[in-house]
Design an enzyme around this catalytic site. Structure first.
Site, mmCIF file in Angstrom:
data_model
loop_
_atom_site.group_PDB
_atom_site.id
_atom_site.type_symbol
_atom_site.label_atom_id
_atom_site.label_comp_id
_atom_site.label_asym_id
_atom_site.label_seq_id
_atom_site.Cartn_x
_atom_site.Cartn_y
_atom_site.Cartn_z
ATOM 1 N N SER A 143 3.616 -2.122 -1.354
ATOM 2 C CA SER A 143 3.276 -1.842 0.043
ATOM 3 C C SER A 143 4.432 -2.376 0.863
ATOM 4 O O SER A 143 5.228 -3.194 0.391
ATOM 5 C CB SER A 143 1.973 -2.568 0.404
ATOM 6 O OG SER A 143 1.813 -2.687 1.800
ATOM 7 N N TYR A 156 -3.247 -10.479 0.241
ATOM 8 C CA TYR A 156 -2.728 -9.135 -0.008
ATOM 9 C C TYR A 156 -1.199 -9.159 -0.027
ATOM 10 O O TYR A 156 -0.559 -8.611 -0.941
ATOM 11 C CB TYR A 156 -3.235 -8.192 1.081
ATOM 12 C CG TYR A 156 -2.770 -6.763 0.945
ATOM 13 C CD1 TYR A 156 -3.401 -5.899 0.049
ATOM 14 C CD2 TYR A 156 -1.724 -6.268 1.715
ATOM 15 C CE1 TYR A 156 -2.981 -4.581 -0.080
ATOM 16 C CE2 TYR A 156 -1.305 -4.964 1.602
ATOM 17 C CZ TYR A 156 -1.937 -4.121 0.700
ATOM 18 O OH TYR A 156 -1.506 -2.821 0.581
#
Length: 304
Positions: A143, A156
């Site tokens: 990401s 995350y």
């Protein structure tokens, strides 16, 4: 390498980015083993491949955090296709909350899926790809959180930083075997990733975060509606694989962030004289990295 006719194993492959990548690979002539968890989503994905007139994928049920399931899934793919050439580690969870309030269960779940899922895929699949000697490719989907941090995404972000570091090192290790390695870092994409907190497994229920609020998450999800189409992400991923890029970035809007990271990092470097011994060690490291990228196997003896 030429991907037409080769076999790809894709995780989290029946919705979102995973499906977009699977669609791009299928249209490029690849045979597909697609890992999934949701039966309805699997049926929808199967229908898309049928309407395109493509060979039906092999669908394998898989929790990427379960190592025993990985072995079963890999065996099934090899039994069906004979061999596997490409692994796309895509499955992940997007869960947010203040890092200072996170519990062990929060860390164990998010890191176990996002980082541990990639580890499990690599440990299971890399020996199988090496064994047939035809080369291949590993894509670890991270990401832009692998570069950009924020106040609501501590775990995350940690998981994506970990995937980034592992992938960059793995590229050096697999070059001698003709296996390419790419880190793919997408930005905002039109997916249902926002609802991960509503699917939390019972064994990780002891969260330090506030209970998931569906209305709040649905409002958060409206931002995802503005994201890039997953198929476009898939096409850009395939293009990066074909070029054997170590880093595949799909969203051009992050130039400002990357520039700020670079400038902040350079500004943090102190000035001063460096002893020749330290300079020598760093030269050896750079030379070893260049040699590894060119296909050489590097040992500890090459670093001193």
């Amino acid at each position: 390498m030429e991907f037409q006719g080769k076999v790809a194993f894709v995780t989290g492959a029946v919705t979102g980015i995973g499906l977009g990548i699977a669609q791009a690979l299928g249209l490029a002539g690849m045979k597909l083993a697609l890992a999934y968890r949701n039966e309805a989503h699997k049926e929808q994905a199967a229908a898309w491949f049928a309407t395109q007139g493509l060979e039906a994928p092999l669908f394998v049920k898989l929790d990427v955090a379960d190592r025993d399931q990985w072995v079963v899934a890999a065996d099934a793919a090899e039994a069906h296709f004979g061999k596997i050439h490409v692994l796309v580690n895509n499955a992940g969870v997007s869960v947010f909350g203040p890092t200072d309030e996170a519990s062990y269960a929060d860390f164990d779940w998010i890191m176990g899926v996002n980082f541990g899922g990639c580890v499990n895929g690599q440990v299971t699949m890399i020996p199988r790809i090496k064994r047939h000697g035809e080369g291949g490719h590993i894509v670890n989907v991270a990401s832009m959180a692998a570069f950009i941090s924020g106040p609501q995404a501590g775990i995350y972000t940690a998981s994506k930083f970990a995937v980034r570091g592992m992938t960059e090192c793995l590229r050096y290790n697999l070059a001698p075997y003709g296996i390419g390695v790419s880190l793919m870092c997408p930005g905002l994409t039109r997916t249902n990733a926002w609802d991960s907190a509503l699917k939390r497994p019972a064994e990780f229920s002891d969260s330090g975060f506030a209970p998931a609020d569906r209305a709040e998450l649905e409002q958060f999800g409206t931002g995802f509606d503005l994201g890039m189409d997953p198929f476009e992400v898939g096409e850009k991923t395939l293009a990066g694989m074909r070029a054997n890029k170590g880093l595949i970035l799909t969203h051009p809007e992050h130039g400002e962030d990357i520039r700020e990271i670079y400038e902040t990092t350079m500004a943090a470097l102190p000035e001063g004289d460096v002893p020749e011994g330290r300079l020598h060690i760093e030269r050896l490291r750079r030379e070893a990295n260049r040699a590894a990228a060119a296909g050489a196997k590097i040992g500890l003896g090459d670093l001193t």
